[in-house]
Design an enzyme around this catalytic site. Structure first.
Site, PDB file in Angstrom:
ATOM      1  N   ASP A   1       0.840  -1.201   0.000  1.00 35.41           N
ATOM      2  CA  ASP A   1       0.000   0.000   0.000  1.00 35.41           C
ATOM      3  C   ASP A   1       0.877   1.253   0.000  1.00 35.41           C
ATOM      4  O   ASP A   1       2.001   1.225   0.511  1.00 35.41           O
ATOM      5  CB  ASP A   1      -0.882   0.038   1.256  1.00 35.41           C
ATOM      6  CG  ASP A   1      -1.874  -1.114   1.292  1.00 35.41           C
ATOM      7  OD1 ASP A   1      -2.196  -1.651   0.218  1.00 35.41           O
ATOM      8  OD2 ASP A   1      -2.303  -1.457   2.404  1.00 35.41           O
TER       9      ASP A   1
HETATM   10  N1  URA Z   1      -1.139  -5.872   4.044  1.00 32.17           N
HETATM   11  C1  URA Z   1      -1.642  -4.625   4.050  1.00 32.17           C
HETATM   12  O1  URA Z   1      -2.664  -4.379   4.667  1.00 32.17           O
HETATM   13  N2  URA Z   1      -1.002  -3.674   3.333  1.00 32.17           N
HETATM   14  C2  URA Z   1       0.148  -3.903   2.663  1.00 32.17           C
HETATM   15  O2  URA Z   1       0.712  -2.970   2.059  1.00 32.17           O
HETATM   16  C3  URA Z   1       0.661  -5.192   2.679  1.00 32.17           C
HETATM   17  C4  URA Z   1       0.008  -6.166   3.370  1.00 32.17           C
END
Ligand code: URA
Length: 231
Positions: free
Chosen positions: A102
């Site tokens: 993310d």
């Molecule tokens: N899980 C999440 O919630 N976000 C990420 O970026 C990676 C794994």
């Protein structure tokens, strides 16, 4: 070699991505559109994508990058925001990230022009373990919540597989999962009543983030790439 594999080796996209590009009619062989990804080609066939001729296989490169918060893990952004690919010198190669982190997460992400490897590592059937460090609120996380996270929690896209979960100190969790669903760690924590404040990936298969500074990258050595292939 199959046309889709040829495109992947030339660094155009992953093999699946290459198949889509071919089916979309963007690929020509000796200036004729070809939509069959299985067509047999070699470096002398005159393969072009969007009118640009491809040479033989490009040198394969795999980089590990410590992604800062705010950088996108896509190959290009239509709004001109910074992406992980902007942080790695491509020397003309078409690089793309392996899987996603993310924008508000940070840590270890791989960037490569090796379409086969990228597809292998992100395909659910390979189940490469990924370890995250999450700071959560409220503090601390109860033993019951930790056990639920370990055993699997019910999310709207199904129950999660068993995970390794430790509370390193109150409110700091180390979570290892083998799946790569969207926002999975955040959703797992939310399902047991905790909000993720910061999320960092510290391990991907055999690779660790270690002391790679934020925003920095390093190219993997041959043995490390082999280790990933076997992951
Ligand atoms: N899980 C999440 O919630 N976000 C990420 O970026 C990676 C794994």
């Amino acid at each position: 070699m199959r046309l889709a594999k040829f495109l992947a080796h030339a660094g155009v996209a992953s093999r699946r991505g290459a198949e889509e590009i071919i089916r979309a009619g963007r690929v020509t062989i000796a200036d004729k559109i070809v939509t069959d990804p299985a067509r047999d080609v070699d470096a002398d066939s005159g393969v072009a994508v969007d009118g640009r001729y491809l040479e033989g296989p490009e040198e394969r490169m795999v980089f590990v990058l410590n992604k800062p918060v705010g950088v996108l893990s896509t190959a290009a952004d239509t709004h001109g925001r910074r992406t992980v690919v902007d942080l790695v010198p491509s020397r003309g190669a078409r690089l793309y990230p392996v899987g996603r982190l993310d924008a508000d997460s940070c840590g270890l992400i791989l960037v490569t022009n090796d379409g086969d490897l990228a597809q292998r590592l992100t395909h659910p059937s390979f189940e490469v373990p990924r370890t995250y460090r999450a700071t959560v609120r409220p503090v601390p996380v109860s033993e019951h919540a930790l056990r639920t996270l370990r055993e699997g929690v019910e999310l709207d896209d199904g129950r999660t597989a068993p995970a390794k979960v430790r509370q390193l100190r109150p409110g700091v969790l180390e979570i290892t999962i083998h799946e790569g669903r969207n926002h999975q760690v955040k959703r797992m924590c939310e399902a047991v009543g905790h909000r993720v404040n910061t999320l960092q990936r510290v391990r991907f298969g055999p690779l660790r983030l270690d002391d790679l500074p934020e925003g920095a990258h390093r190219r993997l050595k041959g043995a490390e790439v082999e280790g990933l292939r076997k992951a």
